[in-house]
Write an enzyme that holds these catalytic residues in place. Structure first.
Site, PDB file in Angstrom:
ATOM      1  N   HIS A 130       1.930  -2.232  -2.020  1.00  0.00           N
ATOM      2  CA  HIS A 130       2.977  -2.298  -3.050  1.00  0.00           C
ATOM      3  C   HIS A 130       2.562  -1.518  -4.287  1.00  0.00           C
ATOM      4  O   HIS A 130       3.324  -0.711  -4.804  1.00  0.00           O
ATOM      5  CB  HIS A 130       3.337  -3.739  -3.423  1.00  0.00           C
ATOM      6  CG  HIS A 130       4.398  -3.773  -4.475  1.00  0.00           C
ATOM      7  ND1 HIS A 130       4.123  -3.651  -5.822  1.00  0.00           N
ATOM      8  CD2 HIS A 130       5.751  -3.816  -4.379  1.00  0.00           C
ATOM      9  CE1 HIS A 130       5.258  -3.633  -6.502  1.00  0.00           C
ATOM     10  NE2 HIS A 130       6.256  -3.739  -5.654  1.00  0.00           N
TER      11      HIS A 130
ATOM     12  N   ARG B 149      -1.498  -3.128  -8.576  1.00  0.00           N
ATOM     13  CA  ARG B 149      -1.326  -4.470  -9.152  1.00  0.00           C
ATOM     14  C   ARG B 149      -1.324  -5.529  -8.052  1.00  0.00           C
ATOM     15  O   ARG B 149      -1.888  -6.597  -8.195  1.00  0.00           O
ATOM     16  CB  ARG B 149       0.037  -4.565  -9.852  1.00  0.00           C
ATOM     17  CG  ARG B 149       0.132  -3.983 -11.223  1.00  0.00           C
ATOM     18  CD  ARG B 149       1.537  -4.201 -11.795  1.00  0.00           C
ATOM     19  NE  ARG B 149       2.485  -3.201 -11.330  1.00  0.00           N
ATOM     20  CZ  ARG B 149       3.645  -3.473 -10.754  1.00  0.00           C
ATOM     21  NH1 ARG B 149       4.016  -4.719 -10.545  1.00  0.00           N
ATOM     22  NH2 ARG B 149       4.441  -2.499 -10.372  1.00  0.00           N
TER      23      ARG B 149
ATOM     24  N   HIS C  37       3.444   2.591  -4.349  1.00  0.00           N
ATOM     25  CA  HIS C  37       3.965   2.817  -5.706  1.00  0.00           C
ATOM     26  C   HIS C  37       2.782   3.184  -6.584  1.00  0.00           C
ATOM     27  O   HIS C  37       1.800   2.433  -6.651  1.00  0.00           O
ATOM     28  CB  HIS C  37       4.557   1.524  -6.280  1.00  0.00           C
ATOM     29  CG  HIS C  37       5.869   1.102  -5.711  1.00  0.00           C
ATOM     30  ND1 HIS C  37       6.130  -0.186  -5.335  1.00  0.00           N
ATOM     31  CD2 HIS C  37       7.019   1.788  -5.496  1.00  0.00           C
ATOM     32  CE1 HIS C  37       7.388  -0.289  -4.912  1.00  0.00           C
ATOM     33  NE2 HIS C  37       7.945   0.899  -4.982  1.00  0.00           N
TER      34      HIS C  37
ATOM     35  N   GLU D 112       3.844   4.227 -11.902  1.00  0.00           N
ATOM     36  CA  GLU D 112       5.232   4.319 -12.375  1.00  0.00           C
ATOM     37  C   GLU D 112       5.301   3.920 -13.849  1.00  0.00           C
ATOM     38  O   GLU D 112       6.158   4.381 -14.584  1.00  0.00           O
ATOM     39  CB  GLU D 112       6.127   3.394 -11.523  1.00  0.00           C
ATOM     40  CG  GLU D 112       7.599   3.420 -11.920  1.00  0.00           C
ATOM     41  CD  GLU D 112       8.477   2.534 -11.046  1.00  0.00           C
ATOM     42  OE1 GLU D 112       7.929   1.811 -10.189  1.00  0.00           O
ATOM     43  OE2 GLU D 112       9.710   2.561 -11.205  1.00  0.00           O
TER      44      GLU D 112
ATOM     45  N   HIS E 289       6.611   7.835  -7.016  1.00  0.00           N
ATOM     46  CA  HIS E 289       6.768   8.048  -8.469  1.00  0.00           C
ATOM     47  C   HIS E 289       5.688   8.985  -9.019  1.00  0.00           C
ATOM     48  O   HIS E 289       6.001  10.040  -9.536  1.00  0.00           O
ATOM     49  CB  HIS E 289       6.804   6.740  -9.273  1.00  0.00           C
ATOM     50  CG  HIS E 289       7.844   5.771  -8.825  1.00  0.00           C
ATOM     51  ND1 HIS E 289       9.178   6.093  -8.813  1.00  0.00           N
ATOM     52  CD2 HIS E 289       7.751   4.502  -8.333  1.00  0.00           C
ATOM     53  CE1 HIS E 289       9.871   5.054  -8.362  1.00  0.00           C
ATOM     54  NE2 HIS E 289       9.024   4.079  -8.055  1.00  0.00           N
TER      55      HIS E 289
ATOM     56  N   ASP F 215      15.396   4.732  -3.902  1.00  0.00           N
ATOM     57  CA  ASP F 215      14.638   3.610  -4.450  1.00  0.00           C
ATOM     58  C   ASP F 215      15.501   2.392  -4.764  1.00  0.00           C
ATOM     59  O   ASP F 215      15.809   1.604  -3.886  1.00  0.00           O
ATOM     60  CB  ASP F 215      13.854   4.110  -5.683  1.00  0.00           C
ATOM     61  CG  ASP F 215      12.850   3.095  -6.213  1.00  0.00           C
ATOM     62  OD1 ASP F 215      12.742   2.013  -5.630  1.00  0.00           O
ATOM     63  OD2 ASP F 215      12.172   3.388  -7.215  1.00  0.00           O
TER      64      ASP F 215
HETATM   65 ZN   LIG Z   1      10.146   1.316  -5.171  1.00  0.00          ZN
END
Ligand SMILES: [Zn+2]
Length: 446
Positions: A204, A207, A231, A234, A268, A319
Site C-alpha cells: 500500500h 506507511r 503508492h 504522494e 504517483h 485512481d
Molecule cells: Zn491509489
C-alpha cells in the site's frame, strides 16, 4: 482458425495514423494480421469509423472510490480529510455490493475505451477484520466484476498491515490487514490466474507495510514474475514520517528492501529528491501518474519528465475515479507540465498514447497488449472523429485531436480479445451503465 475482420477507417500504428486498415482477429482473440492500404471495407468486415487505437490501460484503480464522486467536492481540506470520507464508504461494502459497484465502474471504463484495469485492492476482510469464509471473497468479487464488464483485470492484491510505520491499524483499517506479510502471502497465493485475469502484488505504502515486511511482498512478486505496485511519495507528510522513522526517503527504503525493479511501478512518485529519481530510473522502476486524482487531492505535480528521462516508463491511472477518462489523464500530464514550466511540448501525442496503452499494459503484466500488430491481443477502441469535440481534424493529426480534445464520451467501440464489448457507445452486458452506477452507489448509502 476462423477469422473476424475489422476494417478501421483510421488506425494508430504506434508512430502514425494509417487510413484504411484491415485487422484480422483469430479465434484465440489475437491479431492475426494487419493489412494497410485497404481503401474500402472487405466483404463481411465489421466497420469501425473514426480513429482506432490500442485498448487503454488503466494502471491504477480503486473501484470503490467511484462512490465518492461529487460528495467529496464540498468544503475544503486535504488528502487526509478526503481519506476519512473514503473510509466511511469502505466500511459499508460487502462482496455482493462491491461486485455490483465494480461491475458498473468497469463497464464505465469499457465505455471509456479501457480494456485492462490494474485494481489496487486492499479491502480484504469483513468489518472489524474478520476474514470471509473465502478469505479472497472481495478480490474474487472484483475479478468477477471485470469478467462481467468484459475487460481484463490485474488484481494487485495489496498488503496493508499498519496505520503508519509500525503503528497498529486504526479501526477503519482492520478490513485491510492480514496481520503480517506472511499471512498476506498465504491468502494471496490461494488466488488463481485465469482467462483475462492476472495477479500482481502491491505494497500500500511505506506507511502501511513495516520495513521488515517489505521483502516478503517483493519476493512473492519476484518468484511469480508478477507486477508489484506501490503508492510512493504522494504526500510530503509520508516522506517526513519515513525520514523520521528510518532516516531515509521512501524510495531509498524500498530500494534497500529489494522492492524496486523493472516489474515494479511506483504510483504517483510526486515528491521525490534527485537521488530518488535516479534510483527509480536506474532500476527501470515504472511510474504511474494519476493526474486527475493528483489535482483533485491537491497532491502536487510529480516530476514525470525527469523520471522518464532517468529511465522510468510511464503509465496512467484514474485512481480515485474523480473522472474515468484516460485521454484526460494523458493530456493532463502534458498540460500540468506546461503550467509548471511555461513551455509546451514535453510529450508528443504519440508518447502520451504509448503511456496510456503499451506501457500501461506492460506495467500490469500484459506485455502482449497495447499495440495493433500481429500476435498482440486483439484489444482496441475507436474514437469518433465526427463529434462536436473532434470534428474536422487533419486526418494525419487525428491522434493529436484524440489526445488533446476528445473525451471518454467520444469512444464509440471497445473490443477485447476480438470481442466487441462496446458498440456505438452501448455496453454489451450493462445496457444502462449510468443506472447501474446509480443503483449500486445508492445501495451503499442505505
Ligand atoms: Zn491509489
Amino acid at each position: 482458425m476462423p477469422l473476424t475482420t475489422y476494417w478501421l477507417e483510421h488506425a494508430w500504428l504506434d508512430t502514425h495514423v494509417e487510413p484504411g486498415v484491415a485487422l484480422e482477429v483469430s479465434s484465440d482473440g489475437r491479431i492475426a494480421a494487419v493489412r494497410t492500404g485497404v481503401d474500402t471495407p472487405p466483404p463481411g468486415a465489421a466497420v469501425l469509423r473514426g480513429l482506432t487505437i490500442p485498448g487503454l490501460a488503466n494502471a491504477h484503480s480503486h473501484a470503490f472510490h467511484r462512490a465518492l464522486r461529487g460528495t467529496v467536492q464540498v468544503g475544503s481540506g486535504t488528502f487526509w480529510t478526503w481519506r476519512e470520507t473514503m473510509y466511511t464508504v469502505a466500511q459499508r461494502l460487502t462482496p455482493d455490493s462491491y461486485f455490483a459497484l465494480a461491475r458498473a465502474v468497469y463497464a464505465e471504463m469499457a465505455l471509456a475505451g479501457i480494456t485492462a484495469v490494474g485494481e489496487f485492492h486492499y479491502l480484504h476482510h469483513a468489518p472489524g477484520g474478520t476474514p470471509y469464509a473465502d478469505p479472497n471473497a472481495m478480490g474474487e468479487a472484483l475479478i468477477a466484476a471485470a469478467g462481467e464488464a468484459g475487460i481484463r483485470i490485474t488484481l494487485l492484491d495489496t498488503a496493508y498491515l499498519s496505520a503508519g510505520f509500525g503503528a497498529a491499524p486504526e479501526h477503519h483499517q482492520l478490513r485491510f490487514t492480514d496481520g503480517t506479510a506472511d499471512r498476506w502471502a498465504e491468502r494471496v497465493s490461494a488466488l488463481k490466474e485465469r482467462d483475462g485475469v492476472r495477479l500482481g502484488a502491491a505494497i500500500h505504502s511505506v506507511r502501511a507495510v513495516p520495513a521488515d515486511q517489505l521483502t516478503t511482498v517483493a519476493r512473492w512478486a519476484q518468484d511469480r514474475e508478477a507486477p508489484l505496485h506501490v503508492h510512493l511519495s504522494e504526500q510530503t507528510a509520508e516522506n517526513d514520517a519515513c525520514l523520521a522513522a528510518h532516516g531515509r526517503t521512501p524510495t531509498r527504503l524500498l530500494a534497500d528492501h529489494g522492492v524496486l525493479g523493472a516489474r515494479t511501478t511506483g504510483v504517483h512518485n510526486t515528491h521525490m529528491t534527485d537521488a530518488d529519481i535516479a534510483l527509480i530510473g536506474s532500476t527501470s522502476t515504472g511510474t504511474c501518474m494519476c493526474p486527475t486524482t493528483e489535482r483533485d487531492l491537491a497532491d502536487g505535480i510529480g516530476p514525470a519528465v525527469a523520471l522518464q528521462r532517468a529511465g522510468s516508463p510511464l503509465s496512467l491511472g484514474s485512481d480515485s475515479h474523480a473522472v474515468v477518462d484516460l485521454l484526460e489523464e494523458a493530456r493532463a500530464m502534458e498540460l500540468d507540465e506546461r503550467l509548471r514550466t511555461r513551455t509546451r511540448g514535453h510529450w508528443t501525442a504519440a508518447a502520451l498514447l504509448r503511456a496510456a496503452t503499451a506501457d500501461g499494459h506492460a506495467a500490469l503484466g500484459w506485455a502482449d497488449a497495447g499495440t495493433l500488430e500481429a500476435g498482440a491481443l486483439a484489444d482496441f477502441t475507436t474514437i469518433a472523429l465526427d463529434s462536436v469535440r473532434t470534428a474536422g481534424p487533419v486526418p494525419r493529426l487525428a491522434a493529436e485531436t484524440a489526445v488533446f480534445a476528445a473525451s471518454a464520451a467520444d469512444v464509440r467501440h471497445t473490443i477485447v480479445g476480438g470481442r466487441r464489448i462496446v458498440r456505438d457507445g452501448i455496453h454489451h452486458s450493462v445496457p444502462d451503465v449510468g443506472q447501474a452506477l446509480a443503483d449500486s452507489i445508492a445501495a451503499l448509502r442505505g
